[in-house]
Design a protein around this motif. Structure first.
Motif, PDB file in Angstrom:
ATOM      1  N   ARG A 115      14.465 -38.924  82.912  1.00  0.00           N
ATOM      2  CA  ARG A 115      15.684 -38.472  83.556  1.00  0.00           C
ATOM      3  C   ARG A 115      16.030 -37.090  83.041  1.00  0.00           C
ATOM      4  O   ARG A 115      15.700 -36.742  81.926  1.00  0.00           O
ATOM      5  CB  ARG A 115      16.822 -39.457  83.283  1.00  0.00           C
ATOM      6  CG  ARG A 115      16.524 -40.825  83.890  1.00  0.00           C
ATOM      7  CD  ARG A 115      17.526 -41.890  83.538  1.00  0.00           C
ATOM      8  NE  ARG A 115      18.922 -41.571  83.761  1.00  0.00           N
ATOM      9  CZ  ARG A 115      19.548 -41.596  84.928  1.00  0.00           C
ATOM     10  NH1 ARG A 115      18.895 -41.934  86.019  1.00  0.00           N
ATOM     11  NH2 ARG A 115      20.833 -41.300  85.034  1.00  0.00           N
ATOM     12  N   ARG A 116      16.674 -36.292  83.907  1.00  0.00           N
ATOM     13  CA  ARG A 116      17.130 -34.967  83.519  1.00  0.00           C
ATOM     14  C   ARG A 116      18.504 -34.728  84.136  1.00  0.00           C
ATOM     15  O   ARG A 116      18.933 -35.461  85.021  1.00  0.00           O
ATOM     16  CB  ARG A 116      16.159 -33.895  83.992  1.00  0.00           C
ATOM     17  CG  ARG A 116      16.140 -33.727  85.491  1.00  0.00           C
ATOM     18  CD  ARG A 116      15.299 -32.562  85.911  1.00  0.00           C
ATOM     19  NE  ARG A 116      15.213 -32.558  87.366  1.00  0.00           N
ATOM     20  CZ  ARG A 116      14.196 -32.082  88.036  1.00  0.00           C
ATOM     21  NH1 ARG A 116      13.171 -31.573  87.400  1.00  0.00           N
ATOM     22  NH2 ARG A 116      14.190 -32.110  89.343  1.00  0.00           N
ATOM     23  N   PHE A 117      19.154 -33.700  83.655  1.00  0.00           N
ATOM     24  CA  PHE A 117      20.446 -33.343  84.216  1.00  0.00           C
ATOM     25  C   PHE A 117      20.237 -32.713  85.586  1.00  0.00           C
ATOM     26  O   PHE A 117      19.364 -31.870  85.757  1.00  0.00           O
ATOM     27  CB  PHE A 117      21.187 -32.370  83.299  1.00  0.00           C
ATOM     28  CG  PHE A 117      21.666 -33.020  82.035  1.00  0.00           C
ATOM     29  CD1 PHE A 117      22.851 -33.736  82.023  1.00  0.00           C
ATOM     30  CD2 PHE A 117      20.927 -32.942  80.881  1.00  0.00           C
ATOM     31  CE1 PHE A 117      23.292 -34.358  80.871  1.00  0.00           C
ATOM     32  CE2 PHE A 117      21.356 -33.553  79.722  1.00  0.00           C
ATOM     33  CZ  PHE A 117      22.542 -34.265  79.717  1.00  0.00           C
ATOM     34  N   LYS A 118      21.042 -33.119  86.553  1.00  0.00           N
ATOM     35  CA  LYS A 118      20.995 -32.528  87.884  1.00  0.00           C
ATOM     36  C   LYS A 118      21.558 -31.116  87.819  1.00  0.00           C
ATOM     37  O   LYS A 118      22.469 -30.847  87.036  1.00  0.00           O
ATOM     38  CB  LYS A 118      21.878 -33.320  88.852  1.00  0.00           C
ATOM     39  CG  LYS A 118      21.344 -34.619  89.310  1.00  0.00           C
ATOM     40  CD  LYS A 118      22.394 -35.287  90.182  1.00  0.00           C
ATOM     41  CE  LYS A 118      21.779 -35.831  91.430  1.00  0.00           C
ATOM     42  NZ  LYS A 118      22.786 -36.483  92.281  1.00  0.00           N
ATOM     43  N   SER A 119      21.030 -30.226  88.639  1.00  0.00           N
ATOM     44  CA  SER A 119      21.670 -28.924  88.750  1.00  0.00           C
ATOM     45  C   SER A 119      23.025 -29.161  89.419  1.00  0.00           C
ATOM     46  O   SER A 119      23.171 -30.072  90.239  1.00  0.00           O
ATOM     47  CB  SER A 119      20.804 -27.957  89.553  1.00  0.00           C
ATOM     48  OG  SER A 119      20.631 -28.420  90.869  1.00  0.00           O
TER      49      SER A 119
END
Length: 135
Positions: A115-119
């Motif tokens: 998982r990553r942070f959404k722009s």
């Protein structure tokens, strides 16, 4: 809190100067940015009090599209910053722990989805929304 206080002073000065209106989203996003980059821990061991790695965030402005400025948050461990390593790909493991196989060193270990942070818009940083990284 001191950093946030200084931010607030400048923010409200600008609001008054331009006869603007304050935004809770801006305040919340500022607190999120400050909290993500103010870490307390052992710089020699590169860990926090609970033994987890010290993590800092990079905030990259993305190109303006249709008049909207967005930012992408990418996380790095203190160790990777010092040693020129890779970012955490803006991602975090889904909770699976790697297990070594004594009899099959070539077996790939499935760490699960990343998982990553959404722009997001600058004022929506505080939401800290995540998305799954597709391989």
């Amino acid at each position: 809190m001191r950093m946030y206080h200084i931010f607030s002073q400048y923010y409200f000065q600008a609001i008054r100067k331009w006869n603007g209106e304050g935004s809770r989203k801006v305040n919340s996003s500022a607190m999120t940015i400050i909290a993500a980059n103010m870490q307390q821990g052992d710089a020699i061991k590169k860990t926090t009090r609970d033994g987890s790695p010290i993590i800092f965030s990079e905030w990259k402005l993305l190109p303006v599209i249709n008049g909207v400025q967005k930012v992408q948050r990418t996380e790095y461990t203190l160790d990777s910053i010092i040693n020129g390593g890779e970012p955490l790909d803006g991602s975090t493991p889904s909770g699976k722990v790697e297990q070594l196989n004594l009899f099959g060193f070539d077996d790939e270990v499935d760490e699960g989805p990343k998982r990553r942070f959404k722009s997001c818009k600058l004022v929506d940083i505080y939401k800290e929304e995540m998305e799954e990284v597709k391989s």
